[in-house]
Scaffold this motif. Structure first.
Motif, PDB file in Angstrom:
ATOM      1  N   GLN A  32       0.851  -1.186   0.000  1.00  4.07           N
ATOM      2  CA  GLN A  32       0.000   0.000   0.000  1.00  4.07           C
ATOM      3  C   GLN A  32       0.892   1.242   0.000  1.00  4.07           C
ATOM      4  OE1 GLN A  32      -0.323   1.856   3.489  1.00  4.07           O
ATOM      5  NE2 GLN A  32       1.681   0.878   3.292  1.00  4.07           N
ATOM      6  N   LYS A  33       0.312   2.439   0.082  1.00  2.45           N
ATOM      7  CA  LYS A  33       1.077   3.658  -0.164  1.00  2.45           C
ATOM      8  C   LYS A  33       1.315   4.515   1.068  1.00  2.45           C
ATOM      9  CE  LYS A  33      -0.596   3.811  -4.939  1.00  2.45           C
ATOM     10  NZ  LYS A  33      -1.399   4.544  -5.954  1.00  2.45           N
ATOM     11  N   MET A  81       0.446  -3.270 -10.709  1.00  2.00           N
ATOM     12  CA  MET A  81       0.738  -4.003  -9.472  1.00  2.00           C
ATOM     13  C   MET A  81       2.059  -3.475  -8.924  1.00  2.00           C
ATOM     14  SD  MET A  81      -0.489  -7.960  -9.990  1.00  2.00           S
ATOM     15  CE  MET A  81      -0.594  -8.257  -8.220  1.00  2.00           C
ATOM     16  N   ALA A  82       1.971  -2.523  -8.016  1.00  3.71           N
ATOM     17  CA  ALA A  82       3.169  -1.876  -7.477  1.00  3.71           C
ATOM     18  C   ALA A  82       3.928  -2.806  -6.547  1.00  3.71           C
ATOM     19  CB  ALA A  82       2.763  -0.602  -6.731  1.00  3.71           C
ATOM     20  N   HIS A  83       5.258  -2.812  -6.687  1.00  4.43           N
ATOM     21  CA  HIS A  83       6.157  -3.555  -5.793  1.00  4.43           C
ATOM     22  C   HIS A  83       5.808  -5.047  -5.719  1.00  4.43           C
ATOM     23  CE1 HIS A  83       7.612   0.364  -4.498  1.00  4.43           C
ATOM     24  NE2 HIS A  83       6.392   0.698  -4.117  1.00  4.43           N
ATOM     25  N   LEU A  84       5.390  -5.627  -6.818  1.00  5.31           N
ATOM     26  CA  LEU A  84       4.928  -7.014  -6.790  1.00  5.31           C
ATOM     27  C   LEU A  84       5.993  -7.979  -6.297  1.00  5.31           C
ATOM     28  CD1 LEU A  84       2.887  -9.236  -7.324  1.00  5.31           C
ATOM     29  CD2 LEU A  84       3.602  -9.223  -9.733  1.00  5.31           C
ATOM     30  N   SER A  85       7.234  -7.808  -6.731  1.00  6.54           N
ATOM     31  CA  SER A  85       8.272  -8.760  -6.327  1.00  6.54           C
ATOM     32  C   SER A  85       8.521  -8.711  -4.825  1.00  6.54           C
ATOM     33  CB  SER A  85       9.568  -8.496  -7.096  1.00  6.54           C
ATOM     34  OG  SER A  85      10.071  -7.199  -6.829  1.00  6.54           O
ATOM     35  N   LEU A  86       8.456  -7.506  -4.234  1.00  7.53           N
ATOM     36  CA  LEU A  86       8.624  -7.382  -2.781  1.00  7.53           C
ATOM     37  C   LEU A  86       7.452  -8.008  -2.041  1.00  7.53           C
ATOM     38  CD1 LEU A  86      10.000  -3.736  -2.362  1.00  7.53           C
ATOM     39  CD2 LEU A  86      11.248  -5.874  -2.076  1.00  7.53           C
ATOM     40  N   VAL A  87       6.234  -7.735  -2.514  1.00  3.32           N
ATOM     41  CA  VAL A  87       5.043  -8.323  -1.900  1.00  3.32           C
ATOM     42  C   VAL A  87       5.105  -9.841  -1.968  1.00  3.32           C
ATOM     43  CG1 VAL A  87       2.535  -8.548  -2.083  1.00  3.32           C
ATOM     44  CG2 VAL A  87       3.605  -6.307  -2.377  1.00  3.32           C
ATOM     45  N   SER A  88       5.506 -10.358  -3.111  1.00  2.00           N
ATOM     46  CA  SER A  88       5.578 -11.799  -3.297  1.00  2.00           C
ATOM     47  C   SER A  88       6.602 -12.438  -2.366  1.00  2.00           C
ATOM     48  CB  SER A  88       5.921 -12.112  -4.755  1.00  2.00           C
ATOM     49  OG  SER A  88       6.094 -13.503  -4.941  1.00  2.00           O
ATOM     50  N   ALA A  89       7.802 -11.863  -2.314  1.00  2.88           N
ATOM     51  CA  ALA A  89       8.861 -12.432  -1.475  1.00  2.88           C
ATOM     52  C   ALA A  89       8.478 -12.411  -0.004  1.00  2.88           C
ATOM     53  CB  ALA A  89      10.160 -11.675  -1.696  1.00  2.88           C
ATOM     54  N   HIS A 140     -13.392  -3.339   3.449  1.00  2.00           N
ATOM     55  CA  HIS A 140     -13.190  -3.520   2.011  1.00  2.00           C
ATOM     56  C   HIS A 140     -13.147  -5.003   1.665  1.00  2.00           C
ATOM     57  CE1 HIS A 140     -11.178   0.183   3.439  1.00  2.00           C
ATOM     58  NE2 HIS A 140     -11.745   0.738   2.377  1.00  2.00           N
ATOM     59  N   ALA A 141     -13.527  -5.331   0.432  1.00  2.00           N
ATOM     60  CA  ALA A 141     -13.583  -6.736   0.030  1.00  2.00           C
ATOM     61  C   ALA A 141     -12.219  -7.283  -0.382  1.00  2.00           C
ATOM     62  CB  ALA A 141     -14.585  -6.909  -1.117  1.00  2.00           C
ATOM     63  N   ASP A 142     -11.288  -6.420  -0.785  1.00  2.00           N
ATOM     64  CA  ASP A 142      -9.927  -6.840  -1.165  1.00  2.00           C
ATOM     65  C   ASP A 142      -9.934  -7.934  -2.233  1.00  2.00           C
ATOM     66  OD1 ASP A 142      -9.011  -5.016   0.661  1.00  2.00           O
ATOM     67  OD2 ASP A 142      -8.513  -6.480   2.209  1.00  2.00           O
ATOM     68  N   ILE A 143     -10.862  -7.841  -3.165  1.00  2.80           N
ATOM     69  CA  ILE A 143     -10.977  -8.873  -4.202  1.00  2.80           C
ATOM     70  C   ILE A 143     -10.832  -8.262  -5.600  1.00  2.80           C
ATOM     71  CG2 ILE A 143     -13.515  -8.818  -4.423  1.00  2.80           C
ATOM     72  CD1 ILE A 143     -13.389 -11.935  -4.470  1.00  2.80           C
ATOM     73  N   ASN A 144     -10.053  -7.173  -5.683  1.00  3.17           N
ATOM     74  CA  ASN A 144      -9.718  -6.584  -6.971  1.00  3.17           C
ATOM     75  C   ASN A 144      -8.611  -7.374  -7.657  1.00  3.17           C
ATOM     76  OD1 ASN A 144     -11.181  -4.080  -7.695  1.00  3.17           O
ATOM     77  ND2 ASN A 144     -10.489  -3.389  -5.675  1.00  3.17           N
ATOM     78  N   THR A 145      -8.607  -7.352  -8.976  1.00  4.63           N
ATOM     79  CA  THR A 145      -7.464  -7.818  -9.753  1.00  4.63           C
ATOM     80  C   THR A 145      -6.685  -6.587 -10.212  1.00  4.63           C
ATOM     81  OG1 THR A 145      -8.558  -7.729 -11.906  1.00  4.63           O
ATOM     82  CG2 THR A 145      -8.879  -9.735 -10.594  1.00  4.63           C
ATOM     83  N   ASN A 146      -5.571  -6.811 -10.892  1.00  2.00           N
ATOM     84  CA  ASN A 146      -4.807  -5.660 -11.383  1.00  2.00           C
ATOM     85  C   ASN A 146      -5.585  -4.891 -12.457  1.00  2.00           C
ATOM     86  OD1 ASN A 146      -4.389  -7.897 -13.216  1.00  2.00           O
ATOM     87  ND2 ASN A 146      -2.728  -6.725 -14.151  1.00  2.00           N
ATOM     88  N   LYS A 147      -6.551  -5.545 -13.080  1.00  2.00           N
ATOM     89  CA  LYS A 147      -7.357  -4.876 -14.103  1.00  2.00           C
ATOM     90  C   LYS A 147      -8.493  -4.049 -13.500  1.00  2.00           C
ATOM     91  CE  LYS A 147      -5.299  -6.366 -17.840  1.00  2.00           C
ATOM     92  NZ  LYS A 147      -4.598  -5.425 -18.758  1.00  2.00           N
ATOM     93  N   SER A 149      -8.386  -2.740 -10.143  1.00  7.81           N
ATOM     94  CA  SER A 149      -7.924  -1.877  -9.064  1.00  7.81           C
ATOM     95  C   SER A 149      -7.701  -0.447  -9.541  1.00  7.81           C
ATOM     96  CB  SER A 149      -6.610  -2.427  -8.483  1.00  7.81           C
ATOM     97  OG  SER A 149      -6.031  -1.507  -7.581  1.00  7.81           O
ATOM     98  N   ASP A 150      -8.164   0.517  -8.754  1.00 15.92           N
ATOM     99  CA  ASP A 150      -7.923   1.922  -9.072  1.00 15.92           C
ATOM    100  C   ASP A 150      -6.525   2.372  -8.664  1.00 15.92           C
ATOM    101  OD1 ASP A 150     -10.458   2.331 -10.129  1.00 15.92           O
ATOM    102  OD2 ASP A 150     -11.321   2.878  -8.188  1.00 15.92           O
ATOM    103  N   SER A 151      -5.950   1.728  -7.645  1.00 17.91           N
ATOM    104  CA  SER A 151      -4.692   2.190  -7.071  1.00 17.91           C
ATOM    105  C   SER A 151      -3.469   1.400  -7.515  1.00 17.91           C
ATOM    106  CB  SER A 151      -4.772   2.129  -5.538  1.00 17.91           C
ATOM    107  OG  SER A 151      -4.850   0.781  -5.102  1.00 17.91           O
ATOM    108  N   GLY A 152      -3.657   0.158  -7.900  1.00 18.48           N
ATOM    109  CA  GLY A 152      -2.511  -0.699  -8.207  1.00 18.48           C
ATOM    110  C   GLY A 152      -1.815  -1.223  -6.972  1.00 18.48           C
ATOM    111  N   SER A 153      -2.377  -0.975  -5.800  1.00 16.59           N
ATOM    112  CA  SER A 153      -1.791  -1.447  -4.541  1.00 16.59           C
ATOM    113  C   SER A 153      -2.295  -2.857  -4.240  1.00 16.59           C
ATOM    114  CB  SER A 153      -2.167  -0.510  -3.387  1.00 16.59           C
ATOM    115  OG  SER A 153      -1.621   0.782  -3.598  1.00 16.59           O
ATOM    116  N   VAL A 154      -1.369  -3.745  -3.912  1.00 14.11           N
ATOM    117  CA  VAL A 154      -1.729  -5.156  -3.760  1.00 14.11           C
ATOM    118  C   VAL A 154      -2.548  -5.401  -2.500  1.00 14.11           C
ATOM    119  CG1 VAL A 154      -0.809  -7.514  -3.720  1.00 14.11           C
ATOM    120  CG2 VAL A 154       0.351  -5.759  -5.052  1.00 14.11           C
ATOM    121  N   HIS A 155      -2.560  -4.442  -1.564  1.00 15.68           N
ATOM    122  CA  HIS A 155      -3.350  -4.678  -0.350  1.00 15.68           C
ATOM    123  C   HIS A 155      -4.844  -4.740  -0.651  1.00 15.68           C
ATOM    124  CE1 HIS A 155      -4.569  -0.309   1.003  1.00 15.68           C
ATOM    125  NE2 HIS A 155      -4.539  -0.413  -0.303  1.00 15.68           N
TER     126      HIS A 155
END
Length: 325
Positions: A32-33, A81-89, A140-147, A149-155
């Motif tokens: 998140q931001k 999808m911002a910072h995806l590699s960090l979120v994934s790791a 929030h439902a937190d069930i957005n995909t990257n397509k 999402s308005d923010s691109g934040s993975v949270h």
């Protein structure tokens, strides 16, 4: 703060909190931001987390410390999808740690401030208990995909990343090969929703996910709402339960130090699990109120009774010894 709790139920369907607890800290914020959520584990520990949990009669608490947080952000070619590699790791490490705690036969309680870590907590639980159900307590439902999402934040995407029914709606995610969506959306229920995006609502209705928004809770009450969800997704009452609790499910007056405050939420008395907090937001009084709210909810979830605790080994009130002349 995000949390995971596993509960066993006896034959009479009463809740029986397990007596062994494992604490996992996740000082992460790249899903998140807002600055500050990474210090949530330190903030709640310094507020007396371990000591206050040990006040619960018969509970055995083990702090597993913080998971290792990656510092290298390798670029990946995924839109929005911002910072995806960090979120994934981070979530890969968390998933392994949650599985370890559960295999140690402890309730796993994950404390963090970024709800993207819901991916790791649920994945780690599923690897140990494939018949688990998931209760998502959140504004929030937190069930957005990257397509969507308005923010691109993975949270705002963890549920969509976890459920197998939405796997075809994702592109290939280069750093997420470790996580294969196997959890079924049929085993998901929502509590406390009051800020849901259009596509999220579409997904909830498309898959008929039991979801009690705040107006439903106001009409039916928190207990009936939860019981309805449990009856829908676990009618026999035999499956292990994973509860993911975001502090923004509480009303902003109860817990002001969150990055996504929304008025009209749950009262503290209605809250049954842990939280997502941002100790850097708000003033000192706001932060203390938010952390205290989280500790109260956590203790209730692990067996603390507001009726009080009978002293161990004591059968009667102390008798006054007569003084000698």
């Amino acid at each position: 703060m995000n949390s995971l709790r596993v509960l066993a139920r006896n034959m009479s369907q009463k809740w029986e909190p397990l007596k062994k607890v494992g604490i996992i800290g996740v000082p992460f914020e790249k899903g998140q931001k807002k600055y500050g959520v990474s210090i949530a584990p330190a903030a709640i520990r310094s507020a007396g987390l371990i000591e206050r949990l040990k006040e619960i009669d018969g509970i055995d608490v083990k702090d597993y410390g913080d998971i290792d947080i990656p510092s290298c952000n390798e670029p990946v070619n995924v839109d929005n999808m911002a910072h995806l590699s960090l979120v994934s790791a981070c979530n890969k490490n968390l998933s392994n740690k949650v599985s370890q705690v559960l295999k140690d036969e402890r309730v796993a309680v994950t404390i963090g401030g970024d709800h993207s870590i819901g991916v790791g907590t649920v994945d780690g639980h599923y690897r140990v208990n494939e018949d688990m159900i998931l209760i998502w307590v959140d504004a929030h439902a937190d069930i957005n995909t990257n397509k969507t999402s308005d923010s691109g934040s993975v949270h705002g995407m963890p549920v969509a990343l976890l459920v197998k029914e939405l796997s075809d709606y994702w592109p290939y995610l280069p750093s997420m090969d470790w996580q294969i969506p196997k959890f079924s959306i049929k085993n998901l229920g929502y509590v406390g929703l009051r800020s849901v995006d259009e596509y999220e609502r579409l997904a909830i209705e498309k898959y008929d996910v039991p979801a009690f928004a705040m107006e439903d809770i106001e009409e039916h009450g928190i207990q009936k709402s939860i019981n309805h969800i449990l009856h829908r997704i676990d009618p026999e009452g035999k499956k292990p339960i994973h509860v993911s609790f975001d502090i923004d499910s509480l009303d902003a007056l109860e817990a002001p130090s969150t990055g996504t405050p929304v008025r009209g939420g749950l009262t503290l008395r209605e809250a049954i699990q842990l939280m997502e907090i941002n100790p850097a937001l708000g003033n000192d009084a706001d932060r203390k109120r938010t952390i205290d709210a989280g500790l109260c909810v956590l203790r209730a979830g692990l067996g603390f009774s507001r009726r009080g605790t009978i002293p161990s080994g004591i059968l009667d009130l102390p008798v006054q010894t007569p003084q000698s002349n």
